[in-house]
Design a protein around this motif. Structure first.
Motif, PDB file in Angstrom:
ATOM      1  N   ALA A 176       0.669  -1.287  -0.007  1.00  0.00           N
ATOM      2  CA  ALA A 176       0.104  -0.096  -0.084  1.00  0.00           C
ATOM      3  C   ALA A 176       0.796   1.306  -0.006  1.00  0.00           C
ATOM      4  O   ALA A 176       2.297   1.291   0.444  1.00  0.00           O
ATOM      5  CB  ALA A 176      -0.942  -0.118   1.392  1.00  0.00           C
ATOM      6  N   PRO A 177       0.278   2.295  -0.660  1.00  0.00           N
ATOM      7  CA  PRO A 177       1.170   3.497  -0.638  1.00  0.00           C
ATOM      8  C   PRO A 177       1.753   4.061   0.960  1.00  0.00           C
ATOM      9  O   PRO A 177       0.908   4.118   1.859  1.00  0.00           O
ATOM     10  CB  PRO A 177       0.171   4.604  -0.815  1.00  0.00           C
ATOM     11  CG  PRO A 177      -0.794   3.753  -1.841  1.00  0.00           C
ATOM     12  CD  PRO A 177      -1.071   2.517  -1.194  1.00  0.00           C
ATOM     13  N   GLY A 178       2.953   4.178   0.770  1.00  0.00           N
ATOM     14  CA  GLY A 178       3.737   4.633   2.138  1.00  0.00           C
ATOM     15  C   GLY A 178       3.899   3.468   2.997  1.00  0.00           C
ATOM     16  O   GLY A 178       4.368   3.640   4.205  1.00  0.00           O
ATOM     17  N   LYS A 179       3.466   2.154   2.684  1.00  0.00           N
ATOM     18  CA  LYS A 179       3.876   0.984   3.400  1.00  0.00           C
ATOM     19  C   LYS A 179       4.794  -0.067   2.838  1.00  0.00           C
ATOM     20  O   LYS A 179       5.152   0.195   1.773  1.00  0.00           O
ATOM     21  CB  LYS A 179       2.393   0.386   3.950  1.00  0.00           C
ATOM     22  CG  LYS A 179       1.409   1.248   4.769  1.00  0.00           C
ATOM     23  CD  LYS A 179       0.132   0.380   5.004  1.00  0.00           C
ATOM     24  CE  LYS A 179      -0.747   1.163   5.902  1.00  0.00           C
ATOM     25  NZ  LYS A 179      -1.738   0.557   6.239  1.00  0.00           N
ATOM     26  N   GLU A 180       5.342  -0.853   3.840  1.00  0.00           N
ATOM     27  CA  GLU A 180       6.317  -2.052   3.400  1.00  0.00           C
ATOM     28  C   GLU A 180       5.305  -3.049   2.534  1.00  0.00           C
ATOM     29  O   GLU A 180       4.329  -3.187   3.151  1.00  0.00           O
ATOM     30  CB  GLU A 180       7.015  -2.319   4.487  1.00  0.00           C
ATOM     31  CG  GLU A 180       8.101  -1.351   5.117  1.00  0.00           C
ATOM     32  CD  GLU A 180       9.081  -2.140   6.072  1.00  0.00           C
ATOM     33  OE1 GLU A 180       9.967  -1.471   6.593  1.00  0.00           O
ATOM     34  OE2 GLU A 180       8.887  -3.257   6.403  1.00  0.00           O
ATOM     35  N   ARG A 181       6.207  -3.688   1.824  1.00  0.00           N
ATOM     36  CA  ARG A 181       5.413  -4.954   1.167  1.00  0.00           C
ATOM     37  C   ARG A 181       5.465  -5.966   2.267  1.00  0.00           C
ATOM     38  O   ARG A 181       6.219  -6.072   2.946  1.00  0.00           O
ATOM     39  CB  ARG A 181       6.310  -5.243  -0.330  1.00  0.00           C
ATOM     40  CG  ARG A 181       5.679  -6.188  -1.042  1.00  0.00           C
ATOM     41  CD  ARG A 181       6.526  -6.672  -2.311  1.00  0.00           C
ATOM     42  NE  ARG A 181       6.696  -5.314  -3.065  1.00  0.00           N
ATOM     43  CZ  ARG A 181       7.251  -5.421  -4.337  1.00  0.00           C
ATOM     44  NH1 ARG A 181       7.614  -6.190  -4.803  1.00  0.00           N
ATOM     45  NH2 ARG A 181       7.199  -4.444  -4.955  1.00  0.00           N
ATOM     46  N   GLU A 182       4.161  -6.529   2.209  1.00  0.00           N
ATOM     47  CA  GLU A 182       3.950  -7.500   3.198  1.00  0.00           C
ATOM     48  C   GLU A 182       3.244  -8.628   2.417  1.00  0.00           C
ATOM     49  O   GLU A 182       2.744  -8.946   1.478  1.00  0.00           O
ATOM     50  CB  GLU A 182       2.833  -7.204   4.135  1.00  0.00           C
ATOM     51  CG  GLU A 182       1.476  -6.819   3.346  1.00  0.00           C
ATOM     52  CD  GLU A 182       0.223  -6.478   4.599  1.00  0.00           C
ATOM     53  OE1 GLU A 182       0.685  -7.009   5.932  1.00  0.00           O
ATOM     54  OE2 GLU A 182      -0.564  -5.905   4.200  1.00  0.00           O
ATOM     55  N   ARG A 183       3.719  -9.911   3.111  1.00  0.00           N
ATOM     56  CA  ARG A 183       3.196 -11.215   2.378  1.00  0.00           C
ATOM     57  C   ARG A 183       1.601 -11.436   2.878  1.00  0.00           C
ATOM     58  O   ARG A 183       1.303 -11.412   3.981  1.00  0.00           O
ATOM     59  CB  ARG A 183       4.196 -12.399   2.854  1.00  0.00           C
ATOM     60  CG  ARG A 183       3.703 -13.591   2.250  1.00  0.00           C
ATOM     61  CD  ARG A 183       4.713 -14.930   2.488  1.00  0.00           C
ATOM     62  NE  ARG A 183       4.552 -14.866   4.086  1.00  0.00           N
ATOM     63  CZ  ARG A 183       5.343 -15.943   4.630  1.00  0.00           C
ATOM     64  NH1 ARG A 183       6.369 -16.545   4.111  1.00  0.00           N
ATOM     65  NH2 ARG A 183       5.231 -16.236   5.992  1.00  0.00           N
ATOM     66  N   VAL A 184       1.028 -11.744   1.814  1.00  0.00           N
ATOM     67  CA  VAL A 184      -0.469 -11.950   2.182  1.00  0.00           C
ATOM     68  C   VAL A 184      -0.858 -13.418   2.190  1.00  0.00           C
ATOM     69  O   VAL A 184      -1.306 -13.958   3.131  1.00  0.00           O
ATOM     70  CB  VAL A 184      -1.162 -11.439   0.654  1.00  0.00           C
ATOM     71  CG1 VAL A 184      -2.791 -11.936   1.076  1.00  0.00           C
ATOM     72  CG2 VAL A 184      -0.912  -9.780   0.741  1.00  0.00           C
ATOM     73  N   SER A 185      -0.074 -14.364   1.394  1.00  0.00           N
ATOM     74  CA  SER A 185      -0.397 -15.780   1.177  1.00  0.00           C
ATOM     75  C   SER A 185       0.621 -16.295   0.449  1.00  0.00           C
ATOM     76  O   SER A 185       1.088 -15.820  -0.483  1.00  0.00           O
ATOM     77  CB  SER A 185      -1.803 -15.839   0.533  1.00  0.00           C
ATOM     78  OG  SER A 185      -2.191 -17.238   0.651  1.00  0.00           O
ATOM     79  N   CYS A 186       0.739 -17.780   0.736  1.00  0.00           N
ATOM     80  CA  CYS A 186       1.582 -18.550  -0.078  1.00  0.00           C
ATOM     81  C   CYS A 186       1.168 -19.879  -0.309  1.00  0.00           C
ATOM     82  O   CYS A 186       0.232 -20.491   0.601  1.00  0.00           O
ATOM     83  CB  CYS A 186       2.809 -18.507   0.707  1.00  0.00           C
ATOM     84  SG  CYS A 186       4.032 -17.206   0.862  1.00  0.00           S
ATOM     85  N   ILE A 187       1.584 -20.594  -1.136  1.00  0.00           N
ATOM     86  CA  ILE A 187       1.167 -21.968  -1.396  1.00  0.00           C
ATOM     87  C   ILE A 187       2.552 -22.825  -1.661  1.00  0.00           C
ATOM     88  O   ILE A 187       3.297 -22.288  -2.685  1.00  0.00           O
ATOM     89  CB  ILE A 187       0.276 -22.222  -2.593  1.00  0.00           C
ATOM     90  CG1 ILE A 187      -0.295 -23.605  -2.753  1.00  0.00           C
ATOM     91  CG2 ILE A 187       0.523 -21.328  -3.703  1.00  0.00           C
ATOM     92  CD1 ILE A 187      -1.609 -23.776  -3.617  1.00  0.00           C
ATOM     93  N   SER A 188       2.821 -23.660  -1.209  1.00  0.00           N
ATOM     94  CA  SER A 188       4.021 -24.729  -1.107  1.00  0.00           C
ATOM     95  C   SER A 188       4.122 -25.377  -2.378  1.00  0.00           C
ATOM     96  O   SER A 188       3.162 -25.960  -2.951  1.00  0.00           O
ATOM     97  CB  SER A 188       4.388 -25.275  -0.005  1.00  0.00           C
ATOM     98  OG  SER A 188       3.350 -26.495   0.133  1.00  0.00           O
ATOM     99  N   SER A 189       5.354 -25.590  -2.961  1.00  0.00           N
ATOM    100  CA  SER A 189       5.471 -26.671  -3.940  1.00  0.00           C
ATOM    101  C   SER A 189       5.435 -27.802  -3.631  1.00  0.00           C
ATOM    102  O   SER A 189       5.153 -28.926  -4.550  1.00  0.00           O
ATOM    103  CB  SER A 189       7.003 -26.299  -4.528  1.00  0.00           C
ATOM    104  OG  SER A 189       7.850 -26.495  -3.424  1.00  0.00           O
ATOM    105  N   SER A 190       5.684 -28.451  -2.426  1.00  0.00           N
ATOM    106  CA  SER A 190       5.672 -29.821  -1.954  1.00  0.00           C
ATOM    107  C   SER A 190       4.514 -30.240  -1.991  1.00  0.00           C
ATOM    108  O   SER A 190       4.180 -31.628  -2.524  1.00  0.00           O
ATOM    109  CB  SER A 190       6.495 -29.948  -0.767  1.00  0.00           C
ATOM    110  OG  SER A 190       5.734 -29.198   0.407  1.00  0.00           O
TER     111      SER A 190
END
Length: 117
Positions: A39-53
């Protein structure tokens, strides 16, 4: 090699969007994929992940119960289904391909999500 996000846009609070992260030139099924936002003025944040395994999924506390990540290997695409959107979800959303020891991650170009009435 190309990684393209799509599906962003303007939506009212409480609405839904589905973001897509499509790859060409390599196979997403082999990698852990993450969705991030900034978001503007904010750091990038992780929202979600899906693993390869085993396709284990993780979510930030702020989106648990509202967002869902999934893969369609036939389409070589990863999706982020976003429901019950809130104004604070407004951000540029990026997908990331975690290549581990192979090399640095791939980032897409981002897609804008705006939640506003």
């Amino acid at each position: 090699l190309q990684l393209v996000e799509s599906g962003g846009g303007l939506v009212q609070p409480g609405g839904s969007l589905r973001l897509s992260c499509a790859a060409s030139g390599f196979t997403l099924a082999y990698y852990t994929i993450g969705w991030f936002r900034q978001a503007p003025g904010k750091e990038r944040e992780r929202v979600s992940c899906i693993s390869s395994s085993d396709d284990t999924t993780t979510y930030a506390d702020s989106v648990k119960g509202r967002f869902s990540i999934s893969r369609d290997n036939a389409q070589n695409t990863v999706y982020l289904q976003m429901n019950s959107l809130k104004p604070e979800d407004t951000a540029v959303y990026y997908c990331l391909v975690d290549r581990g020891v192979v090399g640095p991650p791939y980032w897409g170009q981002g897609t804008q999500v705006t939640v506003s009435s």
